[in-house]
Write a protein that holds these residues in place. Sequence first.
Motif, PDB file in Angstrom:
ATOM      1  N   MET A  47      44.235 155.567 127.076  1.00 54.20           N
ATOM      2  CA  MET A  47      45.492 154.903 127.368  1.00 54.20           C
ATOM      3  C   MET A  47      46.599 155.927 127.582  1.00 54.20           C
ATOM      4  SD  MET A  47      46.753 153.528 123.601  1.00 54.20           S
ATOM      5  CE  MET A  47      45.428 152.360 123.357  1.00 54.20           C
ATOM      6  N   ASP A  48      47.567 155.555 128.393  1.00 59.24           N
ATOM      7  CA  ASP A  48      48.808 156.312 128.520  1.00 59.24           C
ATOM      8  C   ASP A  48      49.861 155.606 127.679  1.00 59.24           C
ATOM      9  OD1 ASP A  48      47.526 157.961 130.332  1.00 59.24           O
ATOM     10  OD2 ASP A  48      48.332 156.951 132.093  1.00 59.24           O
ATOM     11  N   VAL A  49      50.514 156.349 126.798  1.00 58.76           N
ATOM     12  CA  VAL A  49      51.480 155.780 125.867  1.00 58.76           C
ATOM     13  C   VAL A  49      52.857 156.366 126.182  1.00 58.76           C
ATOM     14  CG1 VAL A  49      52.072 155.412 123.445  1.00 58.76           C
ATOM     15  CG2 VAL A  49      49.670 155.631 124.122  1.00 58.76           C
ATOM     16  N   TYR A  50      53.826 155.489 126.397  1.00 63.18           N
ATOM     17  CA  TYR A  50      55.194 155.900 126.708  1.00 63.18           C
ATOM     18  C   TYR A  50      56.100 155.381 125.591  1.00 63.18           C
ATOM     19  CZ  TYR A  50      53.012 156.449 131.304  1.00 63.18           C
ATOM     20  OH  TYR A  50      52.167 156.806 132.335  1.00 63.18           O
ATOM     21  N   LEU A  51      56.574 156.304 124.778  1.00 70.50           N
ATOM     22  CA  LEU A  51      57.362 155.955 123.596  1.00 70.50           C
ATOM     23  C   LEU A  51      58.841 156.233 123.853  1.00 70.50           C
ATOM     24  CD1 LEU A  51      54.962 157.519 120.945  1.00 70.50           C
ATOM     25  CD2 LEU A  51      55.188 155.102 121.540  1.00 70.50           C
ATOM     26  N   PRO A  52      59.692 155.237 123.689  1.00 69.61           N
ATOM     27  CA  PRO A  52      61.113 155.416 124.007  1.00 69.61           C
ATOM     28  C   PRO A  52      61.843 156.235 122.948  1.00 69.61           C
ATOM     29  CG  PRO A  52      60.777 153.269 123.029  1.00 69.61           C
ATOM     30  CD  PRO A  52      59.407 153.890 123.176  1.00 69.61           C
ATOM     31  N   GLU A  53      62.972 156.756 123.328  1.00 72.75           N
ATOM     32  CA  GLU A  53      63.807 157.447 122.350  1.00 72.75           C
ATOM     33  C   GLU A  53      64.371 156.431 121.360  1.00 72.75           C
ATOM     34  OE1 GLU A  53      66.934 159.354 124.465  1.00 72.75           O
ATOM     35  OE2 GLU A  53      67.902 157.491 125.090  1.00 72.75           O
ATOM     36  N   ASN A  54      64.732 156.928 120.193  1.00 70.48           N
ATOM     37  CA  ASN A  54      65.340 156.103 119.142  1.00 70.48           C
ATOM     38  C   ASN A  54      64.435 154.956 118.689  1.00 70.48           C
ATOM     39  OD1 ASN A  54      67.723 157.684 119.285  1.00 70.48           O
ATOM     40  ND2 ASN A  54      68.462 156.421 120.982  1.00 70.48           N
ATOM     41  N   ARG A  55      63.132 155.086 118.860  1.00 72.52           N
ATOM     42  CA  ARG A  55      62.217 154.032 118.440  1.00 72.52           C
ATOM     43  C   ARG A  55      62.160 153.961 116.917  1.00 72.52           C
ATOM     44  NH1 ARG A  55      59.909 158.403 120.533  1.00 72.52           N
ATOM     45  NH2 ARG A  55      58.321 159.548 119.341  1.00 72.52           N
ATOM     46  N   GLN A  56      61.787 152.779 116.422  1.00 74.55           N
ATOM     47  CA  GLN A  56      61.724 152.566 114.984  1.00 74.55           C
ATOM     48  C   GLN A  56      60.510 151.709 114.642  1.00 74.55           C
ATOM     49  OE1 GLN A  56      65.536 151.539 112.983  1.00 74.55           O
ATOM     50  NE2 GLN A  56      66.421 151.582 115.035  1.00 74.55           N
ATOM     51  N   VAL A  57      59.869 152.067 113.552  1.00 75.33           N
ATOM     52  CA  VAL A  57      58.715 151.312 113.107  1.00 75.33           C
ATOM     53  C   VAL A  57      59.133 149.878 112.794  1.00 75.33           C
ATOM     54  CG1 VAL A  57      58.936 151.883 110.638  1.00 75.33           C
ATOM     55  CG2 VAL A  57      56.677 151.432 111.634  1.00 75.33           C
ATOM     56  N   ASP A  58      58.286 148.929 113.143  1.00 78.84           N
ATOM     57  CA  ASP A  58      58.496 147.494 112.928  1.00 78.84           C
ATOM     58  C   ASP A  58      59.610 146.903 113.775  1.00 78.84           C
ATOM     59  OD1 ASP A  58      56.421 147.216 111.077  1.00 78.84           O
ATOM     60  OD2 ASP A  58      57.710 147.796 109.405  1.00 78.84           O
ATOM     61  N   ILE A  59      60.223 147.711 114.633  1.00 80.95           N
ATOM     62  CA  ILE A  59      61.297 147.204 115.489  1.00 80.95           C
ATOM     63  C   ILE A  59      60.952 147.351 116.966  1.00 80.95           C
ATOM     64  CG2 ILE A  59      63.697 147.562 116.209  1.00 80.95           C
ATOM     65  CD1 ILE A  59      64.351 148.235 113.315  1.00 80.95           C
ATOM     66  N   THR A  60      60.461 148.511 117.353  1.00 80.42           N
ATOM     67  CA  THR A  60      60.185 148.776 118.768  1.00 80.42           C
ATOM     68  C   THR A  60      58.990 147.962 119.251  1.00 80.42           C
ATOM     69  OG1 THR A  60      61.095 151.010 118.621  1.00 80.42           O
ATOM     70  CG2 THR A  60      59.580 150.553 120.452  1.00 80.42           C
ATOM     71  N   LYS A  61      59.226 147.135 120.256  1.00 80.40           N
ATOM     72  CA  LYS A  61      58.187 146.245 120.786  1.00 80.40           C
ATOM     73  C   LYS A  61      57.316 146.988 121.792  1.00 80.40           C
ATOM     74  CE  LYS A  61      60.952 142.138 119.884  1.00 80.40           C
ATOM     75  NZ  LYS A  61      61.900 142.855 119.023  1.00 80.40           N
ATOM     76  N   VAL A  62      56.101 146.470 122.003  1.00 80.39           N
ATOM     77  CA  VAL A  62      55.091 147.168 122.800  1.00 80.39           C
ATOM     78  C   VAL A  62      54.576 146.253 123.912  1.00 80.39           C
ATOM     79  CG1 VAL A  62      52.915 148.428 122.751  1.00 80.39           C
ATOM     80  CG2 VAL A  62      54.389 148.417 120.707  1.00 80.39           C
ATOM     81  N   ILE A  63      54.584 146.771 125.137  1.00 73.50           N
ATOM     82  CA  ILE A  63      54.007 146.075 126.282  1.00 73.50           C
ATOM     83  C   ILE A  63      52.726 146.797 126.682  1.00 73.50           C
ATOM     84  CG2 ILE A  63      54.338 145.335 128.673  1.00 73.50           C
ATOM     85  CD1 ILE A  63      57.363 145.471 128.177  1.00 73.50           C
TER      86      ILE A  63
END
Length: 281
Positions: A47-63
């Motif tokens: 998989m290719d994973v693109y993680l945004p800046e300022n992400r937070q556990v249990d908050i940042t949603k995943v598509i």
Amino acid sequence: MKNQIFLILLFLFLASCTEDAAPKINPPLTYLEKLDEPYGTDDLQKMDVYLPENRQVDITKVIMVIHGGGWSVGNKGDLNPLVKRLKAHWPGAAIVNINYRLALPNSNHHPTQINDIQKALQFLRSKKNEYQISNNFALVGHSAGAHLALLYTYHFNTDNDVKCVADMAGPAQIKDYEWNKTMAPVFTQFMGFPLNAENTTAYSEASPWYWIDSNTKPTIVFHGEIDVIVPIYQSNWLVGKLNENKVANQYKKYPWEGHDFNSTNLNDCALKMVSFFKEHM
């Protein structure tokens, strides 16, 4: 003199205590890409994973994005144009673009591809703290990838982590004898056996349409009106049953659009699905 020394030592002690007691603030996380990240042992389980800046556990949603290709060809790079638009329209979401094991004449038949989606989601859950993401997922697929996204969400989403799904020109009902006249080799390679009187139940159960009920997850559907690969009546059937069961859905048809989406329509798809996902995730 002794009093002065005592006061100095007391001051230094209190200062050190205050410094130790101060909370440590981690710097904001920066944007991160992890390409070809293995989620299994097979070469295609990446998989290719693109993680945004300022992400937070249990908050940042995943598509999660799932490519098409008749279940037997294609790769995640086919949907990079969609990934680019999703990142632009929802910069705060994590995007995951997966490969999966492709159906071959004598192996990797259904439910191999569903098992890979499940394995990819399990991998992401295991990486939640490292990646600083949530277990709040949306699936989106094109063509055969849309079929897989729908089928997983409607029937295999036992953890209830997938909150909604986007379908771009996906097959909804593969137990379709008329369509099977031209698609039999594709369906047979995917299922491992042909559509006939003995196998109608298996074909029905491999169809997202079959599993729709009042508890089905919110669904957004896109289809070109002159699609000659997956006929648009497949999406009409899907949306009709969603409406019968009062499932939240949106349906966008594109006049003079075929099976793939031109740049303008692809951007419109991305805008609409991001809005839909934000409402339902």
